[in-house]
Motif scaffolding. Sequence first.
Motif, PDB file in Angstrom:
ATOM      1  N   SER A 274      34.545  32.994  34.965  1.00 10.79           N
ATOM      2  CA  SER A 274      34.943  34.987  35.639  1.00 10.79           C
ATOM      3  C   SER A 274      36.249  35.312  35.784  1.00 10.79           C
ATOM      4  CB  SER A 274      34.694  34.133  37.701  1.00 10.79           C
ATOM      5  OG  SER A 274      35.876  33.695  38.011  1.00 10.79           O
ATOM      6  N   ALA A 275      37.355  34.888  34.489  1.00 12.67           N
ATOM      7  CA  ALA A 275      37.901  35.933  34.290  1.00 12.67           C
ATOM      8  C   ALA A 275      38.096  37.292  33.356  1.00 12.67           C
ATOM      9  CB  ALA A 275      38.756  34.664  33.694  1.00 12.67           C
TER      10      ALA A 275
ATOM     11  N   LEU B  26      42.352  37.236  34.987  1.00 13.84           N
ATOM     12  CA  LEU B  26      42.915  36.630  36.207  1.00 13.84           C
ATOM     13  C   LEU B  26      41.434  36.247  36.166  1.00 13.84           C
ATOM     14  CD1 LEU B  26      45.621  39.447  38.091  1.00 13.84           C
ATOM     15  CD2 LEU B  26      45.926  37.399  37.133  1.00 13.84           C
ATOM     16  N   LYS B  27      40.783  35.795  37.440  1.00 13.22           N
ATOM     17  CA  LYS B  27      39.909  35.139  38.454  1.00 13.22           C
ATOM     18  C   LYS B  27      39.822  37.097  38.973  1.00 13.22           C
ATOM     19  CE  LYS B  27      37.691  31.990  41.264  1.00 13.22           C
ATOM     20  NZ  LYS B  27      37.558  30.925  42.151  1.00 13.22           N
TER      21      LYS B  27
ATOM     22  N   LEU C 234      35.489  45.795  42.789  1.00 16.76           N
ATOM     23  CA  LEU C 234      36.466  44.692  42.136  1.00 16.76           C
ATOM     24  C   LEU C 234      37.375  43.940  42.604  1.00 16.76           C
ATOM     25  CD1 LEU C 234      36.657  43.516  39.398  1.00 16.76           C
ATOM     26  CD2 LEU C 234      38.243  45.417  38.761  1.00 16.76           C
ATOM     27  N   PHE C 235      37.125  42.614  42.723  1.00 12.97           N
ATOM     28  CA  PHE C 235      38.253  41.662  43.684  1.00 12.97           C
ATOM     29  C   PHE C 235      39.112  41.249  42.420  1.00 12.97           C
ATOM     30  CE2 PHE C 235      35.146  42.965  46.674  1.00 12.97           C
ATOM     31  CZ  PHE C 235      36.463  42.818  47.994  1.00 12.97           C
ATOM     32  N   VAL C 236      40.287  40.618  42.801  1.00 14.91           N
ATOM     33  CA  VAL C 236      41.429  40.135  41.869  1.00 14.91           C
ATOM     34  C   VAL C 236      41.924  39.161  42.526  1.00 14.91           C
ATOM     35  CG1 VAL C 236      42.447  40.124  39.758  1.00 14.91           C
ATOM     36  CG2 VAL C 236      40.672  41.682  39.684  1.00 14.91           C
ATOM     37  N   GLU C 237      41.974  37.820  41.788  1.00 10.53           N
ATOM     38  CA  GLU C 237      42.737  36.295  42.785  1.00 10.53           C
ATOM     39  C   GLU C 237      44.288  36.344  41.741  1.00 10.53           C
ATOM     40  OE1 GLU C 237      42.767  31.936  43.136  1.00 10.53           O
ATOM     41  OE2 GLU C 237      41.112  33.160  43.987  1.00 10.53           O
ATOM     42  N   VAL C 238      45.201  36.567  41.884  1.00 14.23           N
ATOM     43  CA  VAL C 238      46.602  35.508  41.690  1.00 14.23           C
ATOM     44  C   VAL C 238      47.156  34.636  42.295  1.00 14.23           C
ATOM     45  CG1 VAL C 238      48.768  36.112  40.787  1.00 14.23           C
ATOM     46  CG2 VAL C 238      47.430  37.910  40.957  1.00 14.23           C
TER      47      VAL C 238
ATOM     48  N   ILE D 195      49.335  44.414  40.480  1.00 16.08           N
ATOM     49  CA  ILE D 195      48.408  44.506  39.426  1.00 16.08           C
ATOM     50  C   ILE D 195      47.920  46.035  38.818  1.00 16.08           C
ATOM     51  CG2 ILE D 195      47.444  42.115  39.080  1.00 16.08           C
ATOM     52  CD1 ILE D 195      44.666  43.108  41.056  1.00 16.08           C
ATOM     53  N   GLY D 196      47.090  46.296  37.714  1.00 14.94           N
ATOM     54  CA  GLY D 196      46.418  47.852  38.073  1.00 14.94           C
ATOM     55  C   GLY D 196      47.653  48.806  36.682  1.00 14.94           C
TER      56      GLY D 196
END
Length: 646
Positions: A456-457, A486-487, A501-505, A534-535
């Motif tokens: 999923s990364a 990132l996941k 879209l969701f991103v996990e740190v 992010i971005g």
Amino acid sequence: MGYHTYLGKITFIWVFLQHLVPALGGMGHKCAHESHVLPLLQSLAAEHEHIPEEAHRSVNGHRRQAMEEDPAPLRVFVDPQISNLGSSEFSVVKDRLIPTTVNAMADIVSVKRPVSGPLKLDRFCNLAYPNGNCANVSAPGYCGHAVHNDTYFGDYTLYKREGNSFNFESTTYPGGAGVEAADLVLYVTAVESEACEESLAQGGPCKFDSVTQRPTAGYVNFCPSKLEYNSDLQSWSHWVQVAAHELTHVLSFSRSLFDLYIDDAGEKLGEDNVVKAVPLSDGSSVEMVTTPKVTAAAREHFGCDSLQGAELESAGTDMTAGNHWENRVFEDEVMTGDLSVVRSHVLSNLTLALFEDSGWYVVDYAKASARPFGLGAGCGFTDSKCSTPVDSVYKPYYCDAPDAIACSWDHKSTAYCANFDVEGCGVVTGYLNGDCMDESFITTRTEFWGQSFGESARCIPNGVLDWSKTAGSSVYSKRANGGICLKTRCEADFVSGGWKLFVEVQGKEVQCVDNQVVDVWTSSDDSKWNYASIGPCPASADLCMGSSCMDDCHGRGICQQGVCSCFLGYKGMNCSECTGDYCPCPTHGYCGDDDHCEFSTGLCQPGPAPIPFDQIQESNAPCPFKIALFFLVSNLSICFVHCLII
């Protein structure tokens, strides 16, 4: 030496690769077809060009009803002349790589007019009478580096003129039994040739049917020096792709074969009806394959109805030019001249269309792999050459800032702008240890910065301000304006009809809104984090449409509109199955944090993969082609560069 027949399927050969990818990477395959194989084919043609085709047919007789169509799966008889290899390498080639590639190709290509009865190779007539009667033939000799087996050749008839009359006395000489249930004899050798300096393998045809002109024998030679290590498996798919590449040179894709292509009536098309010079909008011109099905496939892919064909490589080295698709336009196709180890190359409907346009084969287009590169990019993508500053039509595939660090065009790898030109542009090139979907690249350093690797990364730009984090009494920073793994998670947006879209740190998830920079961590959120963002976020529609498949295709295929298109060697709805009996370790060869995948067995083994220490240099040492792998040791302060000697 044994001979092995795989019946009813494309039984195939090999084309081996590089150092059995030591540690985390390896070099790619630069095909030597143009510089080393093509001259052999051209000399073979020149030797017999003064002999009429009727003479070749008369000496061999009509052993099959060649023009009767009854398509059947391609059958290949493999003759492995590789006894000079060690037992391990011999087993790898004969027992694993060949069967895997055979099964991967088995359901794709069929011979349009298969051999009836045993395949008996035709002899070349080297002396003929004006009426076409053959007076003498060439000895079987060699096929590439392989020695022809006389028993594969059939009976042959020679003619002798009786005095000054027009009468001829014929004598038929017995040949061998031929090869049962086969359409192609494939010799596999392991000779350290001059071409091995830059390529992993070479292959091409050497015998042809005297009626249809279809190749009936060919060879693949792989380089023993590239079998130096039996270590960690990181690129099994790449190995199969190189094998498929060389097999395609044997069967259909070679400049020397274009002049032999036939139409439905069995008449030669002639090279002028296969390849033509086509002008571009910038005033330059390129060579394109302009046959009907190839042109239709190219038009459909790019969404350009005026496209006149598929461009052949012209600006490559003399090893690759003219015998491959143009890398600038078809970067992810298996028949480009330079196969990178850091990304997958697919056998697409474009190359399958060339198989059919040859007049020799029928293919199953449903088995073609999806090819995202340049998909729907329009006519501008193919009607001009890349130049700096990079036009929007070529972004995000190419770049003009050599030191820039970002993400690959499909967001599956961290990448950099390679410091070499492709007709005026740098190439966005994935790092050898930057595959976000490969869990084996997890290190203490990546975990420190909250990075993730796995199915999923994805690679996400990490903001415009440097990241900052405190550990003990020290403050560490990570440069922004790049990309990190990132996941990610996608949700359908039922209001807009699109995606979210969701991103996990490091355990904290935020929505990554298209083209926006989003703060993830600040000093008020966590005592360890000072700042992280992010971005600009990628278009959620592009990233999520490629991540909406079951299990993300296990990293073994391409996801398009919710359907997995598996890479060669894999199959199933989520690409979890292998096409042969030999199936390498789990996804991307990952066996867990404490184990490694061993190529020679295909099994997970305890402990880390061995790293050849003679290839590790201090970080201030130069690395060829700027290819480096960074290993952070223990306390995050000692860094080594793993230089790949190419």
